[in-house]
Design a protein around this motif. Structure first.
Motif, PDB file in Angstrom:
ATOM      1  N   VAL A   1      -0.222  10.858   0.825  1.00 19.27           N
ATOM      2  CA  VAL A   1       1.123  10.284   0.882  1.00 19.27           C
ATOM      3  C   VAL A   1       2.169  11.299   0.462  1.00 19.27           C
ATOM      4  O   VAL A   1       1.966  12.078  -0.470  1.00 19.27           O
ATOM      5  CB  VAL A   1       1.212   9.031  -0.029  1.00 19.27           C
TER       6      VAL A   1
ATOM      7  N   GLU B   1       2.527   4.534   1.151  1.00 20.73           N
ATOM      8  CA  GLU B   1       2.822   5.138   2.447  1.00 20.73           C
ATOM      9  C   GLU B   1       3.935   6.157   2.277  1.00 20.73           C
ATOM     10  O   GLU B   1       4.655   6.155   1.267  1.00 20.73           O
ATOM     11  CB  GLU B   1       3.216   4.085   3.471  1.00 20.73           C
ATOM     12  N   ASP B   2       4.106   7.031   3.244  1.00 19.48           N
ATOM     13  CA  ASP B   2       5.133   8.056   3.178  1.00 19.48           C
ATOM     14  C   ASP B   2       6.512   7.442   2.990  1.00 19.48           C
ATOM     15  O   ASP B   2       6.859   6.447   3.655  1.00 19.48           O
ATOM     16  CB  ASP B   2       5.128   8.895   4.464  1.00 19.48           C
TER      17      ASP B   2
ATOM     18  N   ASP C   1       0.844  -1.190   0.000  1.00 19.13           N
ATOM     19  CA  ASP C   1       0.000   0.000   0.000  1.00 19.13           C
ATOM     20  C   ASP C   1       0.880   1.240   0.000  1.00 19.13           C
ATOM     21  O   ASP C   1       2.035   1.213   0.442  1.00 19.13           O
ATOM     22  CB  ASP C   1      -0.893   0.011   1.240  1.00 19.13           C
TER      23      ASP C   1
ATOM     24  N   ARG D   1      -5.769   8.134  -0.585  1.00 20.11           N
ATOM     25  CA  ARG D   1      -4.560   8.105   0.237  1.00 20.11           C
ATOM     26  C   ARG D   1      -3.974   9.514   0.321  1.00 20.11           C
ATOM     27  O   ARG D   1      -4.126  10.311  -0.594  1.00 20.11           O
ATOM     28  CB  ARG D   1      -3.513   7.159  -0.353  1.00 20.11           C
TER      29      ARG D   1
END
Length: 209
Positions: free
Chosen positions: A85, A65-66, A63, A83
């Protein structure tokens, strides 16, 4: 309607496009207007280079994510909607029937990426970039990329009404057979863009996708 038939004549539509590209009616040629010879010198975008075979992406493992880095993966039918991000990077990836709808990206990077039949509607990106990316048969309605950079990018047969590329730069980028009514290219550098058989009319089409 301004409908470009090929690369060389695309720029002749600039006076019609000025009404929505600049957000107001202008009476002077736009600063990014290219001459006929300049249009001929523009190169076709380089195709993405994907590794073989690609790994199979699985959520939530892959998935967004940062500061996430994703390489050599195929996302098929993945849900990446809504999202938020920062600094995600995709390299050598393919997305098929994947949704980024409503996602907000900052400082994202897409390098050697293919997107097929994806949903990027209302996706926003800032200070991000695409390099050697092909997006085909995808929905881009309301997608907004601001202060972004595009190099060797092809948008092919996409629905892209109300799309926005404010303050972005383009090199070797082609929009082909795309529906793009009311696109917003305010203060974008379009000297490296070619429109091929695109609908750039002022009034959006309201028919279903």
């Amino acid at each position: 309607m301004c409908e470009s038939k090929d690369y060389e004549v695309a720029v002749t539509c600039h006076m019609d496009l000025s009404r929505h590209i600049r957000g107001k009616i202008t009476r002077t040629p736009l600063p990014w207007t290219l001459t006929h010879q300049q249009q001929k010198r523009l190169k076709a975008p380089a195709a993405p280079k994907l590794p073989s075979p690609l790994g199979v992406a699985q959520l939530p493992e892959h998935d967004m994510e940062d500061d996430g880095t994703y390489r050599g993966l195929e996302f098929n039918g993945s849900d990446l909607t809504s999202r938020e991000v920062d600094a995600a990077e995709y390299e050598g990836c393919r997305f098929v029937v994947t949704s980024f709808a409503g996602s907000q990206l900052r400082r994202a990077g897409f390098v050697n990426v293919e997107l097929e039949r994806c949903d990027l509607s209302n996706m926003t990106a800032r200070a991000s970039g695409m390099h050697r990316v092909r997006t085909s048969a995808s929905r881009l309605t309301g997608m907004t990329w601001t202060e972004c950079a595009f190099r060797d990018v092809l948008f092919d047969a996409c629905r892209a009404d109300l799309i926005g590329f404010r303050f972005s730069t383009f090199k070797n980028t082609v929009f082909r057979d795309c529906t793009m009514p009311e696109a917003n290219f305010q203060n974008a550098d379009l000297r490296g863009v070619r429109f091929e058989r695109c609908d750039l009319s002022l009034n959006p089409r309201r028919d279903s996708c």
